[in-house]
Each structure stands twice: as C-alpha cells, then as structure tokens.
Design a protein around this motif. Structure first.
Motif, PDB file in Angstrom:
ATOM      1  N   GLY A 184       3.809  33.527  70.319  1.00  0.00           N
ATOM      2  CA  GLY A 184       2.491  34.055  70.007  1.00  0.00           C
ATOM      3  C   GLY A 184       2.299  34.406  68.539  1.00  0.00           C
ATOM      4  N   LEU A 185       1.074  34.183  68.061  1.00  0.00           N
ATOM      5  CA  LEU A 185       0.696  34.572  66.710  1.00  0.00           C
ATOM      6  C   LEU A 185       0.196  36.021  66.711  1.00  0.00           C
ATOM      7  CD1 LEU A 185      -1.303  31.329  65.817  1.00  0.00           C
ATOM      8  CD2 LEU A 185       1.080  31.857  65.245  1.00  0.00           C
ATOM      9  N   GLN A 186       0.255  36.648  65.544  1.00  0.00           N
ATOM     10  CA  GLN A 186      -0.117  38.063  65.418  1.00  0.00           C
ATOM     11  C   GLN A 186      -1.491  38.359  66.006  1.00  0.00           C
ATOM     12  OE1 GLN A 186      -2.565  39.015  62.769  1.00  0.00           O
ATOM     13  NE2 GLN A 186      -2.622  41.125  63.544  1.00  0.00           N
ATOM     14  N   ARG A 187      -2.486  37.585  65.616  1.00  0.00           N
ATOM     15  CA  ARG A 187      -3.857  37.888  66.058  1.00  0.00           C
ATOM     16  C   ARG A 187      -4.005  37.704  67.574  1.00  0.00           C
ATOM     17  NH1 ARG A 187      -4.061  33.148  63.166  1.00  0.00           N
ATOM     18  NH2 ARG A 187      -4.696  31.261  64.293  1.00  0.00           N
ATOM     19  N   GLU A 188      -3.230  36.781  68.154  1.00  0.00           N
ATOM     20  CA  GLU A 188      -3.303  36.542  69.596  1.00  0.00           C
ATOM     21  C   GLU A 188      -2.634  37.683  70.365  1.00  0.00           C
ATOM     22  OE1 GLU A 188      -2.959  32.532  72.354  1.00  0.00           O
ATOM     23  OE2 GLU A 188      -1.675  32.722  70.592  1.00  0.00           O
ATOM     24  N   ILE A 189      -1.520  38.177  69.842  1.00  0.00           N
ATOM     25  CA  ILE A 189      -0.825  39.301  70.479  1.00  0.00           C
ATOM     26  C   ILE A 189      -1.684  40.555  70.403  1.00  0.00           C
ATOM     27  CG2 ILE A 189       1.210  40.795  70.345  1.00  0.00           C
ATOM     28  CD1 ILE A 189       2.733  38.312  69.252  1.00  0.00           C
ATOM     29  N   LEU A 190      -2.289  40.792  69.240  1.00  0.00           N
ATOM     30  CA  LEU A 190      -3.172  41.957  69.097  1.00  0.00           C
ATOM     31  C   LEU A 190      -4.363  41.837  70.043  1.00  0.00           C
ATOM     32  CD1 LEU A 190      -3.782  44.595  67.628  1.00  0.00           C
ATOM     33  CD2 LEU A 190      -4.937  43.256  65.843  1.00  0.00           C
ATOM     34  N   GLY A 191      -4.900  40.634  70.183  1.00  0.00           N
ATOM     35  CA  GLY A 191      -6.006  40.410  71.114  1.00  0.00           C
ATOM     36  C   GLY A 191      -5.608  40.702  72.551  1.00  0.00           C
ATOM     37  N   TYR A 192      -4.374  40.348  72.915  1.00  0.00           N
ATOM     38  CA  TYR A 192      -3.864  40.645  74.258  1.00  0.00           C
ATOM     39  C   TYR A 192      -3.805  42.158  74.483  1.00  0.00           C
ATOM     40  CZ  TYR A 192      -0.313  41.314  77.918  1.00  0.00           C
ATOM     41  OH  TYR A 192       0.367  41.736  79.035  1.00  0.00           O
ATOM     42  N   MET A 193      -3.357  42.888  73.482  1.00  0.00           N
ATOM     43  CA  MET A 193      -3.262  44.341  73.612  1.00  0.00           C
ATOM     44  C   MET A 193      -4.654  44.964  73.739  1.00  0.00           C
ATOM     45  SD  MET A 193      -0.275  44.821  70.747  1.00  0.00           S
ATOM     46  CE  MET A 193       0.215  46.504  71.072  1.00  0.00           C
ATOM     47  N   GLU A 194      -5.604  44.443  72.971  1.00  0.00           N
ATOM     48  CA  GLU A 194      -6.984  44.952  73.061  1.00  0.00           C
ATOM     49  C   GLU A 194      -7.578  44.644  74.441  1.00  0.00           C
ATOM     50  OE1 GLU A 194      -8.152  44.660  68.316  1.00  0.00           O
ATOM     51  OE2 GLU A 194      -8.486  42.926  69.622  1.00  0.00           O
ATOM     52  N   HIS A 195      -7.224  43.499  75.001  1.00  0.00           N
ATOM     53  CA  HIS A 195      -7.651  43.154  76.360  1.00  0.00           C
ATOM     54  C   HIS A 195      -7.112  44.177  77.364  1.00  0.00           C
ATOM     55  CE1 HIS A 195      -7.631  41.055  80.251  1.00  0.00           C
ATOM     56  NE2 HIS A 195      -6.322  41.224  80.259  1.00  0.00           N
ATOM     57  N   CYS A 196      -5.857  44.580  77.194  1.00  0.00           N
ATOM     58  CA  CYS A 196      -5.260  45.559  78.113  1.00  0.00           C
ATOM     59  C   CYS A 196      -5.975  46.908  78.024  1.00  0.00           C
ATOM     60  CB  CYS A 196      -3.769  45.720  77.811  1.00  0.00           C
ATOM     61  SG  CYS A 196      -2.766  44.281  78.240  1.00  0.00           S
ATOM     62  N   VAL A 197      -6.336  47.318  76.826  1.00  0.00           N
ATOM     63  CA  VAL A 197      -7.075  48.581  76.646  1.00  0.00           C
ATOM     64  C   VAL A 197      -8.391  48.520  77.407  1.00  0.00           C
ATOM     65  CG1 VAL A 197      -8.319  49.987  74.958  1.00  0.00           C
ATOM     66  CG2 VAL A 197      -6.024  49.174  74.440  1.00  0.00           C
ATOM     67  N   GLU A 198      -9.079  47.383  77.286  1.00  0.00           N
ATOM     68  CA  GLU A 198     -10.377  47.219  77.949  1.00  0.00           C
ATOM     69  C   GLU A 198     -10.214  47.174  79.466  1.00  0.00           C
ATOM     70  OE1 GLU A 198     -14.450  46.901  78.057  1.00  0.00           O
ATOM     71  OE2 GLU A 198     -13.249  47.095  76.225  1.00  0.00           O
ATOM     72  N   LYS A 199      -9.293  46.352  79.941  1.00  0.00           N
ATOM     73  CA  LYS A 199      -9.153  46.148  81.387  1.00  0.00           C
ATOM     74  C   LYS A 199      -8.740  47.423  82.108  1.00  0.00           C
ATOM     75  CE  LYS A 199      -6.702  43.496  84.923  1.00  0.00           C
ATOM     76  NZ  LYS A 199      -5.869  42.315  85.238  1.00  0.00           N
ATOM     77  N   TYR A 200      -7.846  48.189  81.497  1.00  0.00           N
ATOM     78  CA  TYR A 200      -7.310  49.374  82.181  1.00  0.00           C
ATOM     79  C   TYR A 200      -8.001  50.668  81.765  1.00  0.00           C
ATOM     80  CZ  TYR A 200      -3.691  46.274  83.948  1.00  0.00           C
ATOM     81  OH  TYR A 200      -3.022  45.250  84.586  1.00  0.00           O
ATOM     82  N   GLY A 201      -9.116  50.565  81.063  1.00  0.00           N
ATOM     83  CA  GLY A 201      -9.933  51.739  80.744  1.00  0.00           C
ATOM     84  C   GLY A 201      -9.232  52.778  79.898  1.00  0.00           C
ATOM     85  N   LEU A 202      -8.510  52.329  78.875  1.00  0.00           N
ATOM     86  CA  LEU A 202      -7.737  53.283  78.066  1.00  0.00           C
ATOM     87  C   LEU A 202      -8.516  53.851  76.873  1.00  0.00           C
ATOM     88  CD1 LEU A 202      -4.219  51.562  77.863  1.00  0.00           C
ATOM     89  CD2 LEU A 202      -5.050  53.246  79.517  1.00  0.00           C
ATOM     90  N   LYS A 203      -9.610  53.191  76.499  1.00  0.00           N
ATOM     91  CA  LYS A 203     -10.270  53.589  75.247  1.00  0.00           C
ATOM     92  C   LYS A 203     -10.700  55.054  75.261  1.00  0.00           C
ATOM     93  CE  LYS A 203     -13.092  51.632  71.665  1.00  0.00           C
ATOM     94  NZ  LYS A 203     -13.916  50.504  71.221  1.00  0.00           N
TER      95      LYS A 203
END
Length: 492
Positions: free
Chosen positions: A80-99
């Motif tokens: 994985g590239l940096q921007r793709e890994i960061l995007g995955y982490m941001e997806h997890c924040v959104e999906k699991y309601g962490l914001k």
C-alpha cells in the motif's frame, strides 16, 4: 452492540494511528462508549499522516497491513501507498463512528495517577485538564523525528527539513540537494527526487541491506476475487501471514539463514550499480538483519545515476551555504533533507507520565524501557500501552501485534469489572520475569550481532523488538492473569 453500562469507566486513548483507532473500535463494540481519543494534530493517521514524502509506502503487504475485522478488497497494489493507507484509516473512523470521540489539536503534556481516587489526571499542552479511569497510549514508536547532533544545524541558510515533516512548498526541481541518512525513508524518496534535482549529495553513515520489493498492481480479476469471494481474501491474508512468519526463525535463532538474502542484495547491487566506487560503498559490512532490512526496486538504479554522489565521509558541520565533511570537502547545496529516522526507544516522549508515589516513567525506565507483555508498566495502574517496549517486528505486520494487544486490554477491563472501584497494577516480579525472558530471547537474535541500530537504546539494550513468533505473542496476550496484578482500592 452491547449497551453501555451507566457506570462504565471513562477511557482516554492518546493517538489516532492504527493502535488508537483499532482499540477504540474494539471498545465501542464491547459497549465502552465513555471514550475519548486525544490527537495532537488536526487529522488522524499517526505515522501515515506525518510521512508524506514522495514515494512513501508500506513494506508489509497491503492485505496484512489492515485490521482483520475490516478487510479492504480494493488495494491498488500488493504494497500500500501512504495516501491509500491513510484513506483506509479515515474509512474506519467513518464506518465505526469514531469522529465524535476524537479531540483534535489536543497534545498531551502530562498525565498523573491519583491514588486517592484511582483516576488519571491528564494535562494538555494548552493547560486543559481531563480525567479518566483508564489511560491507553497509542503513540507508536515512529512519531518523534530524530534530529542529528551536527554542529551548525541552525546556521544553514537554505531550506532544511526532516523527511517526516516534508516541505511540499519547496520545489526541488533543478536544485542542489543534500540528503543525510540512507534508512527506510531515504530508500523510498531518494529515487523519486533524484529525477528532479540537479545534484544530489547522499550522506551515508552506514549502508543498508536492500532486497527487491515484490510489488505490482493487482489485476481486475484479483480485485473481483477479493470482492466476491471472502474466502479467497481470507486465504490470501493467511498465506501472507505464514510467508512472513516463516522468517522469524532466521531473525531470532538461525541467523545464517539470512545469508541467502545477503547474496541476493549483493547480486541486485552489482546488476544496477556500475560505478565500482559506489558499489563498494553501498554494500554493508555488518550481518544482514542486524539493522532493518529494506525493500526497493529503484534504490540501486537511483544510486547509479550520474547526478547522485554517495558520500561516506563524516559530516563535520553545516555552514550557511552547505555541508563540510571531516575530510575537508565542502558541498554547497540549496536544501538539506534529514532522513535520520525516529527516536524509537524514547517511548511516550515528550509526555511526562507519573504513576503511584510520584514516580515518573523516566525514573521507572532509567535502565531501559520495559513493560509486561509490552503493555502494562508496574507502578502505573490502569495504564496500558499499545506498541510498547519489545513489541516491534522485523518480519511481519505490527497490525497483527496491535490486535493481540487490543484483546489483552479488553480482558484487563473485564478483570476490573470483577473488582469494582479498584485499579490494576502489574506486579513488579511479573514484569521483571517477562522482561528477562524477552532479553534472553534477544541474545541469540541477529539484532545482537554487534551493529548499532535504532533497535538499541542508549544503554545498548534492545527495548524495541519482539524475539519470537507473532503467534506466540498472541497466545501470551489472549488472557490477562489476575495473579500477575494487584487490584488496589482508592487510597492504597
């Protein structure tokens, strides 16, 4: 999802990298909603937010550098590239309601345990005060850039920055650039910038062992299989795990097995580097594996470029217009990029953590950082570390280790529920026995082969790496043993 108990403990997690986010997801799933994540920056992501240099990517395969409970089926390539890994982490924040649980721009300056009430008092750098029953640190080992101790660092009049704080406003095109360091970051960005700059002076203290990176984009068929056949995705992840895990024996017990990789690295260097002087400098003189083994397909071709000078003379000082070496050579440059890594052995720095009786973590770790299972520290009740001492890997994914730690912390919270109002403090004898076992395991490892690496602290003690298989760590962290802890009532 279980409902949150009205008397559920308040939990503070410091950091929003893979450790902090994954821990928060597991806590929410278990019904712990009195939860706050403190993030010093204005964005989540940890090291994947900070390291935005050209070519930034992971050296663990994409499918295994992600949570087992949240597979991503559309990785663009094997690594994985940096921007793709960061995007995955941001997806997890959104999906699991962490914001809603994250407080941004909240840098922790200090935390003190209050024995009279069994709570942690947390002070932010803006003097805000918070209180928590449970304190979990997820600050990682690669969050504090290491700046070299070089005379004149503040006298250079050109542009100077660390690779982990990349200056994207500075245009390198046609410039004379010095890069200090040839570690994991330089391996990735040097080939990218070598094509842009007029001249690149690469200052190397010691060469790195570099192996080919078996990377490529995934095909459309592979994407279809990952998306529509979950069993195929699981099998692929399983195969990656065992392929990586098989290397543990070479690192920890049978070091000579690594010699085949040294032969491969030398062959790659000879294939791509035609200059005999550069070739001689670029091959390490220490046992392969003693320092981090790096992977790249374009490092050696970059070294071979005519506009790249590989310099092994020591740096004497920085002067207003460049760098002077110990041999008396002067290199005038427009910009200097520090690829000097991180202060990996300075866990929790620069926070001041104070436990029972006013004892600080620095005092507890005067002879080197240690923690029970890499997670709990004696004298610091209801305090848990993720990616703590001796939980780093050289052969597999840290995300797997983090998931083992999530399970252990969750089990500790279950133990606390059985002893309401108490704080659990790991017994010193349990911690010392574990630390001794770890150090004994490291004695036969390749990291003890005599080189100086970032795995070693100022005392020469390896406080970073785990000396065995990751499945043995998972078994060791599946449950918390009550007999390893004292359960302290308030005021004790």
């Amino acid at each position: 999802m279980p409902a949150s108990a009205p008397d559920s403990p308040s939990i503070v997690i410091i950091g929003t990298g893979f450790g902090g986010l994954g821990m928060a997801i597991k806590l929410k799933e278990a019904g712990y909603h009195h939860l706050t994540l403190l993030e010093k920056s204005d964005r989540i992501g940890g090291t994947w937010r900070d390291n935005t240099y050209p070519g930034a990517a992971c050296d663990v395969q994409s499918h295994f550098y992600s949570y087992s409970f949240e597979p991503k089926h559309d990785w663009s390539r094997k690594f994985g590239l940096q921007r793709e890994i960061l995007g995955y982490m941001e997806h997890c924040v959104e999906k699991y309601g962490l914001k809603g649980h994250i407080r941004f721009n909240s840098e922790v300056a200090r935390a003190e345990f209050d024995s009279s009430a069994n709570v942690w008092h947390i002070g932010l750098s803006d003097e805000t005060r918070l209180r928590a029953d449970i304190l979990i640190t997820a600050t990682g080992q690669l969050n504090q850039p290491a700046f070299p101790d070089i005379e004149g660092l503040d006298r250079f009049e050109g542009t100077l920055f660390h690779s982990a704080r990349w200056n994207h406003d500075y245009n390198l095109e046609g410039k004379r650039v010095a890069v200090i360091g040839t570690g994991a970051s330089a391996i990735q960005f040097v080939p990218e910038i070598a094509r842009q700059v007029d001249r690149l002076y690469l200052f190397q203290r010691s060469a790195a062992w570099v192996l080919p990176k078996l990377d490529r984009p995934f095909s459309s068929l592979e994407h279809w299989l990952f998306r529509h056949l979950p069993a195929w995705d699981r099998l692929y992840r399983y195969l990656i795990y065992w392929k990586n895990e098989s290397r543990a024996l070479a690192f920890t017990r049978f070091n000579r097995l690594l010699d085949v990789f040294a032969w491969q690295a030398r062959r790659e260097a000879r294939k791509h580097v035609s200059d005999p002087v550069k070739l001689r400098k670029i091959i390490p003189d220490y046992q392969i594996g003693c320092k981090r083994i790096l992977i790249s397909n374009d490092w050696y071709p970059a070294i071979n470029r005519p506009n790249v000078d590989l310099i092994t003379d020591g740096i004497e000082r920085l002067v207003p217009d460049g760098i002077t070496t110990t041999s008396g050579h002067h290199y005038p440059v427009d910009a200097i990029i520090l690829a000097t890594g991180f202060r990996a052995t300075e866990f929790l720095a620069p926070m001041a953590i104070t436990g029972r009786g006013g004892k600080t973590i620095n005092e507890a770790w005067r002879d080197g950082a240690k923690a029970y299972k890499g997670i709990a520290v004696s004298g610091f009740p209801n305090f848990f570390m993720l990616y703590g001492p001796n939980t780093n890997l050289a052969h597999n994914s840290i995300v797997y280790m983090l998931e083992s730690q999530f399970q252990y912390v969750m089990d500790c919270l279950k133990k606390l529920e059985k002893h309401p109002g108490t704080a659990m403090d790991v017994r010193a004898e349990a911690q010392d026995a574990f630390a001794e076992q770890v150090q004994q395991g490291l004695e036969t490892s390749v990291w003890n082969a005599g080189c100086h690496s970032w795995y070693l602290d100022k005392n020469g003690r390896n406080s970073v790496n785990w000396p065995g298989f990751t499945f043995s760590y998972r078994l060791a962290t599946r449950h918390a043993r009550e007999e390893d802890y004292r359960f302290l009532s308030p005021g004790h």
